[in-house]
Design a protein around this motif. Structure first.
Motif, PDB file in Angstrom:
ATOM      1  N   ALA A 150      10.106 -10.008  -3.046  1.00 42.43           N
ATOM      2  CA  ALA A 150       9.825  -8.773  -3.790  1.00 42.43           C
ATOM      3  C   ALA A 150       8.353  -8.711  -4.200  1.00 42.43           C
ATOM      4  O   ALA A 150       7.710  -7.660  -4.068  1.00 42.43           O
ATOM      5  N   LEU A 151       7.808  -9.818  -4.680  1.00 38.50           N
ATOM      6  CA  LEU A 151       6.386  -9.857  -5.052  1.00 38.50           C
ATOM      7  C   LEU A 151       5.489  -9.685  -3.832  1.00 38.50           C
ATOM      8  O   LEU A 151       4.454  -9.019  -3.900  1.00 38.50           O
ATOM      9  N   ALA A 152       5.883 -10.249  -2.706  1.00 38.92           N
ATOM     10  CA  ALA A 152       5.098 -10.092  -1.475  1.00 38.92           C
ATOM     11  C   ALA A 152       5.112  -8.626  -1.034  1.00 38.92           C
ATOM     12  O   ALA A 152       4.086  -8.092  -0.587  1.00 38.92           O
ATOM     13  N   ALA A 153       6.246  -7.972  -1.169  1.00 40.65           N
ATOM     14  CA  ALA A 153       6.330  -6.555  -0.786  1.00 40.65           C
ATOM     15  C   ALA A 153       5.479  -5.686  -1.705  1.00 40.65           C
ATOM     16  O   ALA A 153       4.837  -4.729  -1.258  1.00 40.65           O
ATOM     17  N   VAL A 154       5.431  -6.011  -2.978  1.00 37.91           N
ATOM     18  CA  VAL A 154       4.627  -5.242  -3.937  1.00 37.91           C
ATOM     19  C   VAL A 154       3.138  -5.512  -3.736  1.00 37.91           C
ATOM     20  O   VAL A 154       2.307  -4.657  -4.026  1.00 37.91           O
ATOM     21  N   ALA A 155       2.803  -6.663  -3.198  1.00 40.10           N
ATOM     22  CA  ALA A 155       1.394  -7.044  -3.023  1.00 40.10           C
ATOM     23  C   ALA A 155       0.730  -6.323  -1.851  1.00 40.10           C
ATOM     24  O   ALA A 155      -0.488  -6.270  -1.775  1.00 40.10           O
ATOM     25  N   VAL A 156       1.507  -5.736  -0.964  1.00 47.43           N
ATOM     26  CA  VAL A 156       0.951  -5.061   0.203  1.00 47.43           C
ATOM     27  C   VAL A 156       0.870  -3.565  -0.075  1.00 47.43           C
ATOM     28  O   VAL A 156       1.866  -2.929  -0.412  1.00 47.43           O
ATOM     29  N   LYS A 157      -0.326  -3.019   0.039  1.00 47.52           N
ATOM     30  CA  LYS A 157      -0.557  -1.577  -0.148  1.00 47.52           C
ATOM     31  C   LYS A 157      -1.047  -0.995   1.160  1.00 47.52           C
ATOM     32  O   LYS A 157      -1.981  -1.514   1.766  1.00 47.52           O
ATOM     33  N   ARG A 158      -0.415   0.071   1.592  1.00 46.11           N
ATOM     34  CA  ARG A 158      -0.847   0.763   2.797  1.00 46.11           C
ATOM     35  C   ARG A 158      -1.460   2.089   2.390  1.00 46.11           C
ATOM     36  O   ARG A 158      -0.810   2.918   1.753  1.00 46.11           O
ATOM     37  N   VAL A 159      -2.714   2.284   2.741  1.00 51.15           N
ATOM     38  CA  VAL A 159      -3.441   3.509   2.422  1.00 51.15           C
ATOM     39  C   VAL A 159      -3.469   4.386   3.675  1.00 51.15           C
ATOM     40  O   VAL A 159      -3.982   3.957   4.714  1.00 51.15           O
ATOM     41  N   PRO A 160      -2.917   5.610   3.596  1.00 51.39           N
ATOM     42  CA  PRO A 160      -2.918   6.479   4.778  1.00 51.39           C
ATOM     43  C   PRO A 160      -4.323   6.970   5.127  1.00 51.39           C
ATOM     44  O   PRO A 160      -5.222   6.999   4.283  1.00 51.39           O
ATOM     45  N   THR A 180      -4.183  -1.377   5.630  1.00 52.37           N
ATOM     46  CA  THR A 180      -3.272  -2.217   4.868  1.00 52.37           C
ATOM     47  C   THR A 180      -4.084  -3.238   4.074  1.00 52.37           C
ATOM     48  O   THR A 180      -4.996  -3.858   4.608  1.00 52.37           O
ATOM     49  N   HIS A 181      -3.715  -3.398   2.797  1.00 48.33           N
ATOM     50  CA  HIS A 181      -4.460  -4.284   1.895  1.00 48.33           C
ATOM     51  C   HIS A 181      -3.479  -5.154   1.111  1.00 48.33           C
ATOM     52  O   HIS A 181      -2.363  -4.743   0.829  1.00 48.33           O
ATOM     53  N   VAL A 182      -3.942  -6.324   0.728  1.00 49.16           N
ATOM     54  CA  VAL A 182      -3.163  -7.210  -0.130  1.00 49.16           C
ATOM     55  C   VAL A 182      -3.824  -7.209  -1.502  1.00 49.16           C
ATOM     56  O   VAL A 182      -5.027  -7.415  -1.624  1.00 49.16           O
ATOM     57  N   VAL A 183      -3.008  -6.940  -2.522  1.00 42.77           N
ATOM     58  CA  VAL A 183      -3.501  -6.909  -3.899  1.00 42.77           C
ATOM     59  C   VAL A 183      -2.707  -7.920  -4.726  1.00 42.77           C
ATOM     60  O   VAL A 183      -1.696  -8.452  -4.262  1.00 42.77           O
ATOM     61  N   LEU A 184      -3.162  -8.152  -5.932  1.00 41.41           N
ATOM     62  CA  LEU A 184      -2.455  -9.068  -6.825  1.00 41.41           C
ATOM     63  C   LEU A 184      -1.291  -8.330  -7.492  1.00 41.41           C
ATOM     64  O   LEU A 184      -1.512  -7.401  -8.277  1.00 41.41           O
ATOM     65  N   PRO A 185      -0.061  -8.729  -7.192  1.00 39.72           N
ATOM     66  CA  PRO A 185       1.072  -8.036  -7.802  1.00 39.72           C
ATOM     67  C   PRO A 185       1.112  -8.288  -9.309  1.00 39.72           C
ATOM     68  O   PRO A 185       0.704  -9.342  -9.787  1.00 39.72           O
TER      69      PRO A 185
END
Length: 152
Positions: A13-23, A44-49
Motif C-alpha cells: 500500500a505504501l509503495a502504491a502511494v509512493a508512485v505518482k503518475r503525472v499526465p 512517473t515519479h516516486v515520492v515519500l509516502p
C-alpha cells in the motif's frame, strides 16, 4: 490474518502511494511539511509516502474564462479571456486565484475605456490583453486572447 501478511499489505500500500503518475500537459507541485519542494513533470515519479503531497495540479494547456464587466461609463460588456500557464514554478503560488486576478484586472482596465464600435472594440481588447499580461507575466501566466461582446 498473520502479522507477516499484514506487514506485506502495508508495504504494498505504501509503495502504491509512493508512485505518482503525472499526465502529459500537466505539472504537479509537490509539498513537504506545507512548503513547496519541487515540480513533478509529466511521467512517473516516486515520492515519500505520508510526507509528500501534491499541492496543485497545474494544467499547461489553455484555459477559457468568461467575464461580465462594464466600461467607464457603466455600459455593460461581456467577454472571454483565453489564458495559460507558461511558468509553473511562478504560477504555483497564484494558480487558485488566477481567475480572480484576471477578473479584477479586466475591471480595472475597462474603467479607463469608453464604449466603442466593433472596430474600436478590437483595439480595446488588444489594450486589455496587454494590460493583463503586464500584471500576470511575473506570475507565470499569459493571456493569449481577449474577446469583447456587447452585453445583452
Amino acid at each position: 490474518m498473520t502479522v507477516l501478511t499484514f506487514t506485506i499489505i502495508v508495504v504494498f500500500a505504501l509503495a502504491a502511494v509512493a508512485v505518482k503518475r503525472v499526465p502529459a500537459g500537466q505539472v504537479y507541485s509537490l509539498y513537504r511539511n506545507g512548503k513547496p519542494v519541487r515540480l513533478l513533470q509529466p511521467g512517473t515519479h516516486v515520492v515519500l509516502p505520508l510526507v509528500d503531497r501534491v499541492g496543485h495540479r497545474i494544467d499547461l494547456s489553455g484555459r477559457v474564462m468568461r467575464f461580465d464587466a462594464s466600461f467607464a461609463e457603466a455600459t455593460p460588456v461581456q467577454g472571454t479571456v483565453y489564458w495559460q500557464v507558461l511558468e509553473p514554478e511562478r504560477a504555483d503560488a497564484v494558480i487558485e486565484s488566477a481567475d480572480q486576478l484576471i477578473r479584477s484586472g479586466v475591471q480595472q482596465a475597462l474603467q479607463t475605456e469608453n464604449e466603442t464600435d466593433q472596430q474600436q472594440r478590437r483595439d480595446v481588447a488588444c489594450r486589455l490583453k496587454t494590460s493583463l499580461n503586464q500584471q500576470l507575466r511575473e506570475r507565470g501566466v499569459m493571456v493569449t486572447r481577449v474577446e469583447l461582446d456587447a452585453a445583452a
